[in-house]
Design an enzyme around this catalytic site. Structure first.
Site, PDB file in Angstrom:
ATOM      1  N   GLY A   9       0.696  -0.806   0.353  1.00 12.29           N
ATOM      2  CA  GLY A   9      -0.061  -0.148  -0.448  1.00 12.29           C
ATOM      3  C   GLY A   9       0.966   0.914   0.483  1.00 12.29           C
ATOM      4  O   GLY A   9       2.325   1.162  -0.161  1.00 12.29           O
ATOM      5  N   LYS A  36       5.137  -2.434   2.835  1.00  8.18           N
ATOM      6  CA  LYS A  36       4.529  -3.648   2.425  1.00  8.18           C
ATOM      7  C   LYS A  36       3.808  -4.451   3.962  1.00  8.18           C
ATOM      8  O   LYS A  36       3.830  -4.340   4.787  1.00  8.18           O
ATOM      9  CB  LYS A  36       5.613  -4.883   2.373  1.00  8.18           C
ATOM     10  CG  LYS A  36       6.628  -4.054   1.046  1.00  8.18           C
ATOM     11  CD  LYS A  36       7.445  -4.983   0.490  1.00  8.18           C
ATOM     12  CE  LYS A  36       8.600  -4.849  -0.307  1.00  8.18           C
ATOM     13  NZ  LYS A  36       9.372  -6.132  -0.906  1.00  8.18           N
ATOM     14  N   ASP A  68     -10.493   7.667   3.350  1.00  8.95           N
ATOM     15  CA  ASP A  68      -9.750   7.132   1.805  1.00  8.95           C
ATOM     16  C   ASP A  68     -10.423   5.622   1.495  1.00  8.95           C
ATOM     17  O   ASP A  68      -9.841   4.255   1.851  1.00  8.95           O
ATOM     18  CB  ASP A  68      -8.480   6.100   2.130  1.00  8.95           C
ATOM     19  CG  ASP A  68      -7.854   6.110   1.053  1.00  8.95           C
ATOM     20  OD1 ASP A  68      -6.334   5.599   1.407  1.00  8.95           O
ATOM     21  OD2 ASP A  68      -7.337   6.400   0.093  1.00  8.95           O
TER      22      ASP A  68
END
Length: 798
Positions: A497, A501, A620
């Protein structure tokens, strides 16, 4: 229309040997200044007045304020202003190629001229560099304080370069003027192929792929600036970033001029999972001006493989195959040897350049992967000697008209495509990112930890230790983390992301399975996001929020430990991609399962907005941040960008625009004011993604279908939703359920936030959809009454 792509192979081994010595000193003009001055990098700038051949109508002026994002006061705090056509005559090396850099800081100056009235053209060496250019509109559109335009010019044996500024008045700006803050003339060797010796170019992008920002004074005497590539990556396919342990094996002195070592020492590849790699492209989206030709230069240096056919991949530009057998080891002739390739592409009617890499299966390489180290994109002058593109679309701030001192910009239709707004937001993040990383690496070069200064240097470490010491969550040692992940083994990687990791691991004597998220030193996320996760998740407990177990801060590492979600992300199941193994998920999600997952995610977001001690905006929301446990319970994750509202204005949150490509609320971008309705918009995109099983942005589709949000709303209004539905569930959906579901999703995507429902309303509508789908039978696990959740724990302090 099919683009004609001319392909040029220019390995560094055949780099041009005619080199202009770097003893030819650059010319740096601090426009409007009276005395010689030095910038923050130690470079000397001289006054510009003696180079003006026509300056009867020019004046110098000082900026009234200094924006904190300016890299230096020189050359930005002084300006040369022209009210009529004026020309600089600049001495140059007659046989050399030069960088010409123009610096603009559109702000209020002592001369009391409105920066919005500055509309002008710039020409040099028979070329139009800028036409009807507005630095104010450009800076506003990109949310940057200052603008730099870089050109590469050849001078055809002339010892002088004439640089002309011409005000371009129109009916909106009858008192137009031109201005400039700084001019750089840098002699450079001929670094382009012979076909381009007589061509002029504008630098559009120079990206250090997988690596850090590289400042101009770190680049081989050529003073090029290399930016982070991650803001331009398409979707969630960030791949894996790596840094070589050895130095670059430049084959010659000349080859060192192609790119600095730090470009070749860092790379972005697809990752260790061959099955996953075959299911996606490593893709970059670059905004360019339509109807120009571009030279695209790709830099490679493979530190993994040194033999032919170990890694072979395809290269696509604008969906056209430009390389079928890209084998870096074969091109370079060895491991760790740099090489670059040039491609020319014509942008007919399109203002986005797409670059993609994908493993070549037909070559049967040893590994299915691809790699890239650097990207450069240069606009080529057209047959009329023009390099000028249009001004970008400006963002509109709600309070601009209320501020008498604010720069005024022309109004724009509120019906502009969401896609344009979203793409512009990516560029908006570049200026902030550049300033942050440049400052951090300047600190890093003076000593200390290799990458911790990105997160604030030594003070960062104390902040983290302080937070962990408050008992907000369990404190792991780095030894425990390494043991849990087998030394951060690539075999344990289950995802990648924006933070870094994610590894699958076990703690407490293998009694507890966990997900370990490790910060990537080149990530654009850092200390703030790390502390934000600890601060928020340690105080939140809800069945539909991922649980934070603990954190680690040792040896320059920042690590977060969560409950392991056995069934991965919602996105993986929608597209049958399994990041946890080598095979795809065996079965697709039924419509009823999808509804249940959406309801669970809505409950989690609704809890953030209303049930937590202080309201929280996630910022998000997307399918990769909705995780599924072993019982298929949905849990919202990744709170690094989240905002708590208790310390801010309850009506809105003024904040830098952040979010994910394809999910970003267009009103949030326009006004730069965050509300909980921004999460509602993003969740609306998720609802259609679940229904249609297609990404929020899909480059392989026709233009009208590229953006899922736009396409879904248009299809709904035309009564054509049926064709969008995922074929695997099309026959499962109750007609009344579908009607209620799509109505809810479309309302979430309303242009104005005031027209969107709250997450509570969205939740009730989805629960009603489930009732309709179930024929009115109430299911215990989907009770409408939030109070019935036996597994919802109270937040700290409630």
């Amino acid at each position: 229309m099919k683009c004609k792509i001319q392909i040029f192979l220019w390995a560094i081994l055949t780099f041009p040997c005619t080199i202009i010595t770097l003893d030819d000193h650059p010319l740096l003009l601090d426009c409007g200044a009276n005395l010689e001055s030095t910038d923050s990098s130690g470079r000397k700038w001289i006054p510009d007045s003696r180079f003006l051949t026509t300056n009867n109508h020019s004046l110098s002026s000082t900026a009234k304020s200094q924006d904190p994002s300016l890299p230096s006061t020189v050359p930005y705090m002084q300006s040369r202003i022209f009210k009529s056509q004026s020309t600089y005559t600049l001495p140059i090396s007659p046989t050399s190629r030069h960088w010409l850099r123009l610096h603009f800081y559109p702000t209020s100056y002592a001369a009391a001229l409105d920066p919005a009235a500055a509309l002008f053209s710039v020409s040099a060496a028979g070329l139009t560099l800028l036409h009807n250019f507005s630095a104010a509109i450009t800076a506003q559109a990109l949310t940057q304080a200052y603008i730099i335009r870089e050109y590469s010019l050849t001078t055809l044996n002339s010892p002088l370069l004439h640089l002309t500024f011409t005000p371009d008045p129109d009916h909106d700006r009858p008192n137009a003027f031109a201005f400039i803050n700084g001019i750089e003339i840098i002699p450079i060797p001929e670094i382009f192929p012979p076909e381009y010796y007589s061509r002029a170019m504008q630098t559009m992008f120079r990206l250090n792929v997988g690596g850090r920002f590289i400042a101009a004074d770190e680049d081989s005497g050529l003073t090029r600036t290399w930016h982070d590539d991650s803001p331009h990556i398409y979707g969630a396919g960030f791949g894996v970033t790596t840094r070589a342990g050895a130095g670059v094996a430049y084959p010659s002195r000349e080859s060192r001029l192609a790119a600095p070592p730090d470009v070749y020492l860092t790379a972005r590849s697809m990752g260790p999972n061959s099955t996953l790699n075959l299911n996606y492209n490593l893709t970059w989206i670059l905004d360019v001006d339509a109807n120009f030709s571009y030279l695209v230069r790709l830099h490679f240096c493979d530190f993994f493989f040194g033999k032919v056919n170990q890694m072979v991949f395809l290269i696509f530009i604008n969906n056209q195959t430009v390389e079928t057998d890209a084998d870096v080891a074969a091109w370079a002739g060895g491991k760790g040897v740099p090489v670059y390739k040039d491609y020319e592409v014509r942008q007919n009617g399109h203002n986005q350049l797409w670059l993609a890499l994908h493993p070549n299966v037909e070559s049967k390489p040893q590994y299915y992967d691809s790699i890239l180290n650097g990207i450069e994109v240069f606009k080529l002058n057209d047959t009329k000697g023009n390099l000028a593109g249009p001004n970008p679309i400006p963002s509109l701030k709600k309070d601009m008209s209320q501020d008498a001192t604010a720069t005024k910009f022309p109004s724009r239709s509120r019906k502009k495509s969401r896609l344009i707004v979203i793409l512009a937001s990516l560029l908006a993040s570049v200026a902030v990112l550049v300033g942050l990383i440049a400052a951090c690496f300047k600190q890093s070069s003076k000593g200390g930890a290799p990458w911790l200064p990105i997160y604030g240097g030594s003070s960062s470490s104390s902040q983290i230790s302080s937070r962990l010491g408050e008992g907000l969550c369990r404190h792991f040692s780095i030894g425990e983390i390494r043991a849990a992940t087998h030394g951060f083994s690539e075999a344990c990687v289950v995802g990648v992301g924006g933070f870094g990791k994610v590894y699958r691991g076990c703690i407490d004597g293998n009694a507890t399975e966990v997900a370990v998220k490790r910060a990537n030193p080149s990530s654009q996320q850092g200390l703030h996001e790390f502390l934000n996760e600890i601060e928020l998740l340690s105080k939140l407990r809800h069945r539909h929020l991922v649980s934070l177990i603990g954190a680690c801060e040792e040896n320059n590492e920042m690590v977060l430990v969560y409950d392991y979600m056995a069934n991965g992300t919602l996105r993986e199941h929608l597209y049958n991609i399994n990041l946890n193994g080598n095979k795809g998920w065996s079965d697709h999600l039924s419509w009823k399962q999808r509804l249940g997952i959406c309801i669970g995610a809505a409950r989690g977001i609704h809890y953030l907005h209303t049930g937590a001690k202080h309201p929280i905006i996630h910022r998000d929301v997307k399918t990769t941040n909705i995780l599924l446990d072993d019982k298929w319970v949905a849990k919202v994750s990744d709170f690094g960008l989240s905002k708590a509202r208790h310390a801010l204005d309850q009506a809105h949150v003024s904040t830098a625009v952040k979010g994910s490509f394809g999910y970003l609320d267009p009103e949030y971008y326009r006004r730069q004011q965050l509300t909980d309705k921004s999460d509602v918009y993003s969740f609306g995109v998720v609802l259609f993604e679940v229904l249609c099983a297609r990404p929020a942005i899909d480059a392989g589709r026709p233009r009208e279908q590229l953006c899922l949000a736009d396409w879904a709303v248009a299809s709904y209004r035309k009564g054509a939703m049926e064709e969008m539905i995922d074929p695997s569930i099309r026959g499962e959906i109750n007609a009344e359920c579908l009607k209620r579901y799509t109505e809810t999703a479309v309302k979430c995507l309303s242009e104005d936030s005031i027209d969107r429902p709250s997450m509570g309303e969205v939740l009730r509508n989805l629960e009603h959809c489930l009732k309709l789908q179930s024929g009115g039978e109430e299911e215990e696990q989907h009770s409408v009454n939030d109070a019935a959740f036996a597994d919802v724990l109270e937040t700290q302090g409630r």
